[in-house]
Design a protein around this motif. Structure first.
Motif, short mmCIF file in Angstrom:
data_model
loop_
_atom_site.label_atom_id
_atom_site.label_comp_id
_atom_site.label_asym_id
_atom_site.label_seq_id
_atom_site.Cartn_x
_atom_site.Cartn_y
_atom_site.Cartn_z
N PRO A 34 -42.73 -41.50 -3.65
CA PRO A 34 -41.75 -42.20 -2.81
C PRO A 34 -41.08 -41.22 -1.85
CG PRO A 34 -40.90 -41.93 -5.03
CD PRO A 34 -42.32 -41.44 -5.05
N PHE A 35 -40.57 -41.75 -0.73
CA PHE A 35 -39.86 -40.93 0.24
C PHE A 35 -38.73 -41.74 0.84
CE2 PHE A 35 -43.55 -42.84 2.27
CZ PHE A 35 -43.03 -43.39 3.44
N ALA A 36 -37.71 -41.04 1.32
CA ALA A 36 -36.55 -41.70 1.92
C ALA A 36 -36.97 -42.42 3.20
CB ALA A 36 -35.47 -40.68 2.23
N GLN A 37 -36.46 -43.62 3.38
CA GLN A 37 -36.75 -44.40 4.58
C GLN A 37 -35.46 -44.93 5.19
OE1 GLN A 37 -39.90 -46.93 2.58
NE2 GLN A 37 -40.86 -46.58 4.58
N GLY A 38 -35.50 -45.14 6.48
CA GLY A 38 -34.35 -45.70 7.18
C GLY A 38 -34.50 -45.44 8.66
N PRO A 39 -33.60 -46.00 9.44
CA PRO A 39 -33.68 -45.78 10.90
C PRO A 39 -33.32 -44.34 11.25
CG PRO A 39 -31.72 -47.06 10.32
CD PRO A 39 -32.50 -46.89 9.06
N ALA A 40 -34.07 -43.80 12.19
CA ALA A 40 -33.80 -42.44 12.67
C ALA A 40 -32.51 -42.44 13.48
CB ALA A 40 -34.96 -41.95 13.52
N PRO A 41 -31.68 -41.42 13.33
CA PRO A 41 -30.48 -41.32 14.15
C PRO A 41 -30.83 -41.29 15.64
CG PRO A 41 -30.38 -39.76 12.34
CD PRO A 41 -31.78 -40.34 12.35
N ALA A 42 -29.94 -41.75 16.47
CA ALA A 42 -30.16 -41.81 17.91
C ALA A 42 -30.58 -40.44 18.45
CB ALA A 42 -28.90 -42.27 18.62
N ALA A 45 -35.78 -38.87 17.03
CA ALA A 45 -37.24 -39.01 17.16
C ALA A 45 -37.72 -38.38 18.47
CB ALA A 45 -37.66 -40.47 17.07
N ARG A 46 -36.97 -38.56 19.54
CA ARG A 46 -37.37 -37.96 20.81
C ARG A 46 -37.38 -36.44 20.71
NH1 ARG A 46 -35.02 -35.62 25.24
NH2 ARG A 46 -36.24 -35.82 27.15
N ARG A 47 -36.33 -35.86 20.16
CA ARG A 47 -36.25 -34.40 20.01
C ARG A 47 -37.37 -33.88 19.12
NH1 ARG A 47 -32.85 -30.88 22.70
NH2 ARG A 47 -30.70 -31.30 22.22
N HIS A 113 -45.10 -38.67 13.23
CA HIS A 113 -45.76 -39.94 12.92
C HIS A 113 -45.06 -40.63 11.75
CE1 HIS A 113 -48.95 -42.82 12.00
NE2 HIS A 113 -48.96 -42.35 10.76
N TYR A 114 -44.72 -39.86 10.73
CA TYR A 114 -44.06 -40.45 9.56
C TYR A 114 -42.72 -41.09 9.95
CZ TYR A 114 -47.45 -37.77 6.79
OH TYR A 114 -48.59 -37.24 6.25
N VAL A 115 -41.97 -40.42 10.83
CA VAL A 115 -40.68 -40.95 11.28
C VAL A 115 -40.88 -42.20 12.13
CG1 VAL A 115 -38.72 -40.47 12.81
CG2 VAL A 115 -39.42 -38.77 11.11
N THR A 116 -41.81 -42.15 13.08
CA THR A 116 -41.95 -43.25 14.04
C THR A 116 -42.79 -44.42 13.54
OG1 THR A 116 -43.79 -42.14 15.16
CG2 THR A 116 -41.56 -41.74 16.03
N VAL A 127 -32.62 -33.19 10.25
CA VAL A 127 -32.23 -34.00 11.41
C VAL A 127 -31.25 -33.21 12.28
CG1 VAL A 127 -31.03 -36.10 12.15
CG2 VAL A 127 -32.66 -36.19 10.25
N GLU A 128 -30.27 -32.59 11.65
CA GLU A 128 -29.26 -31.82 12.38
C GLU A 128 -29.90 -30.64 13.09
OE1 GLU A 128 -26.59 -28.81 13.46
OE2 GLU A 128 -27.94 -28.54 11.77
N ALA A 129 -30.79 -29.90 12.41
CA ALA A 129 -31.41 -28.72 13.00
C ALA A 129 -32.33 -29.07 14.16
CB ALA A 129 -32.18 -27.95 11.92
N VAL A 130 -33.08 -30.16 14.04
CA VAL A 130 -33.95 -30.60 15.14
C VAL A 130 -33.09 -31.02 16.32
CG1 VAL A 130 -35.54 -32.44 15.89
CG2 VAL A 130 -35.91 -31.27 13.70
N THR A 131 -32.05 -31.79 16.06
CA THR A 131 -31.18 -32.26 17.14
C THR A 131 -30.49 -31.09 17.84
OG1 THR A 131 -30.85 -34.32 15.92
CG2 THR A 131 -29.26 -33.83 17.65
N ALA A 132 -30.14 -30.05 17.08
CA ALA A 132 -29.50 -28.87 17.65
C ALA A 132 -30.52 -27.91 18.29
CB ALA A 132 -28.72 -28.13 16.57
N ALA A 133 -31.82 -28.20 18.12
CA ALA A 133 -32.90 -27.39 18.70
C ALA A 133 -32.86 -25.93 18.25
CB ALA A 133 -32.89 -27.48 20.22
#
Length: 137
Positions: A34-42, A45-47, A113-116, A127-133
């Motif tokens: 199993p893995f955590a699921q839910g909507p990606a933060p705004a 996914a683009r980042r 792919h897993y996220v989208t 999520v925070e590290a990707v968003t912060a680049a």
């Protein structure tokens, strides 16, 4: 693909991580765990897509396919996606970012792919590290 739980010590290509760096896994999924699921933060996914497209690390000669074949119609073919106008092959590299604690968070490019396609929700630190680049490696 090899399964690793989220935030487990990274062990896939350990020689690619400098000595003294703590590295953890994110998004090394398969269909039997199993893995955590839910909507990606705004904006996440683009980042993430741009990171997979523009800054892949630890490229390999082989290609991993989606390990979630029974969850959304994925087949045995390699995963190709379009990311802002460019075709990208996922599954032959990693993305690497640094958490706020300095630990590397390493995911296969299939994480996009897993996220989208499968609503995978990575750990908040990733999520925070990707968003912060904060790209490393």
């Amino acid at each position: 693909m090899t399964y690793y739980p989220d935030l487990a010590p990274y062990a896939y290509l350990p020689a690619t991580v400098p000595a003294g760096v703590t590295a953890r896994t994110v998004g090394w999924l398969d269909g039997s765990h199993p893995f955590a699921q839910g909507p990606a933060p705004a904006g996440f996914a683009r980042r993430l897509g741009l990171l997979c497209r523009d800054q892949p690390r630890a490229r390999t000669r082989g290609i991993h396919r989606c390990g979630l074949a029974g969850l959304g119609g994925c087949g045995l073919e390699p995963v190709h996606v379009e990311i802002e106008g460019r075709q990208v092959l996922l599954g032959s590299a990693e993305v690497r970012v640094a958490g706020v604690d300095g630990a590397w968070l390493i995911a296969p490019t299939l994480v996009y792919h897993y996220v989208t396609a499968h609503a995978y929700l990575p750990p908040a630190a990733f999520v925070e590290a990707v968003t912060a680049a904060r790209v490393v490696g």
